[in-house]
Design a protein around this motif. Sequence first.
Motif, PDB file in Angstrom:
ATOM      1  N   LYS A   2       3.881  -1.901  -3.351  1.00  0.00           N
ATOM      2  CA  LYS A   2       3.221  -3.031  -4.126  1.00  0.00           C
ATOM      3  C   LYS A   2       1.294  -2.856  -4.280  1.00  0.00           C
ATOM      4  O   LYS A   2       1.033  -3.133  -2.640  1.00  0.00           O
ATOM      5  CB  LYS A   2       4.161  -4.438  -4.078  1.00  0.00           C
ATOM      6  CG  LYS A   2       4.951  -4.315  -4.520  1.00  0.00           C
ATOM      7  CD  LYS A   2       6.016  -5.122  -4.676  1.00  0.00           C
ATOM      8  CE  LYS A   2       7.889  -5.372  -4.850  1.00  0.00           C
ATOM      9  NZ  LYS A   2       8.130  -6.502  -4.665  1.00  0.00           N
ATOM     10  N   PRO A   3       0.786  -3.821  -4.584  1.00  0.00           N
ATOM     11  CA  PRO A   3      -0.376  -4.175  -4.502  1.00  0.00           C
ATOM     12  C   PRO A   3      -1.451  -4.996  -2.879  1.00  0.00           C
ATOM     13  O   PRO A   3      -2.104  -4.377  -1.774  1.00  0.00           O
ATOM     14  CB  PRO A   3      -1.053  -4.708  -5.683  1.00  0.00           C
ATOM     15  CG  PRO A   3      -0.184  -4.422  -7.023  1.00  0.00           C
ATOM     16  CD  PRO A   3       0.979  -3.900  -6.509  1.00  0.00           C
ATOM     17  N   GLU A   4      -0.363  -5.546  -2.960  1.00  0.00           N
ATOM     18  CA  GLU A   4      -0.856  -6.110  -1.443  1.00  0.00           C
ATOM     19  C   GLU A   4      -0.400  -5.848  -0.550  1.00  0.00           C
ATOM     20  O   GLU A   4      -1.102  -6.051   0.134  1.00  0.00           O
ATOM     21  CB  GLU A   4       0.032  -8.021  -1.972  1.00  0.00           C
ATOM     22  CG  GLU A   4       1.787  -7.947  -1.625  1.00  0.00           C
ATOM     23  CD  GLU A   4       2.447  -7.720  -3.499  1.00  0.00           C
ATOM     24  OE1 GLU A   4       3.138  -8.286  -3.123  1.00  0.00           O
ATOM     25  OE2 GLU A   4       1.774  -7.073  -4.331  1.00  0.00           O
ATOM     26  N   PHE A   5       0.555  -4.706  -0.124  1.00  0.00           N
ATOM     27  CA  PHE A   5       0.858  -4.390   0.834  1.00  0.00           C
ATOM     28  C   PHE A   5       0.839  -3.047   0.449  1.00  0.00           C
ATOM     29  O   PHE A   5       0.440  -1.820   1.928  1.00  0.00           O
ATOM     30  CB  PHE A   5       2.815  -3.289   0.496  1.00  0.00           C
ATOM     31  CG  PHE A   5       2.826  -4.895   1.002  1.00  0.00           C
ATOM     32  CD1 PHE A   5       3.454  -5.468   2.383  1.00  0.00           C
ATOM     33  CD2 PHE A   5       3.978  -5.073  -0.560  1.00  0.00           C
ATOM     34  CE1 PHE A   5       4.367  -6.619   2.129  1.00  0.00           C
ATOM     35  CE2 PHE A   5       4.619  -6.257  -0.466  1.00  0.00           C
ATOM     36  CZ  PHE A   5       4.754  -7.094   0.516  1.00  0.00           C
ATOM     37  N   ARG A   6      -0.179  -2.610  -0.073  1.00  0.00           N
ATOM     38  CA  ARG A   6      -1.521  -1.479   0.197  1.00  0.00           C
ATOM     39  C   ARG A   6      -2.022  -0.778   1.144  1.00  0.00           C
ATOM     40  O   ARG A   6      -2.294   0.739   1.830  1.00  0.00           O
ATOM     41  CB  ARG A   6      -1.982  -0.457  -1.262  1.00  0.00           C
ATOM     42  CG  ARG A   6      -0.576  -0.148  -2.210  1.00  0.00           C
ATOM     43  CD  ARG A   6      -0.899  -0.034  -3.770  1.00  0.00           C
ATOM     44  NE  ARG A   6      -0.308   0.046  -4.507  1.00  0.00           N
ATOM     45  CZ  ARG A   6      -0.291  -0.144  -5.824  1.00  0.00           C
ATOM     46  NH1 ARG A   6      -1.653  -0.197  -6.736  1.00  0.00           N
ATOM     47  NH2 ARG A   6       0.620  -0.297  -6.709  1.00  0.00           N
TER      48      ARG A   6
END
Length: 68
Positions: free
Chosen positions: A24-28
């Motif tokens: 997910k974007p917040e973990f990339r």
Amino acid sequence: MIKESIFRIGFHPLGIGLYLFDYKPEFRDSWGQGRQFGFMADEVETVLPEAVSHHADGYKMVNYALLG
């Protein structure tokens, strides 16, 4: 869950799935950019619990070296 767009593409000899997924974007920034190939820690834990640990942020992670 930190993964999305998860698709099983095969199986490991241990009977666990092989997957393509994105973080997910917040973990990339922390976990990886772009399409990834790997396992789901919850599945690995059922057949080889010693291959799963917890990252400092609390999420499970797989030690791929123990899967052969």
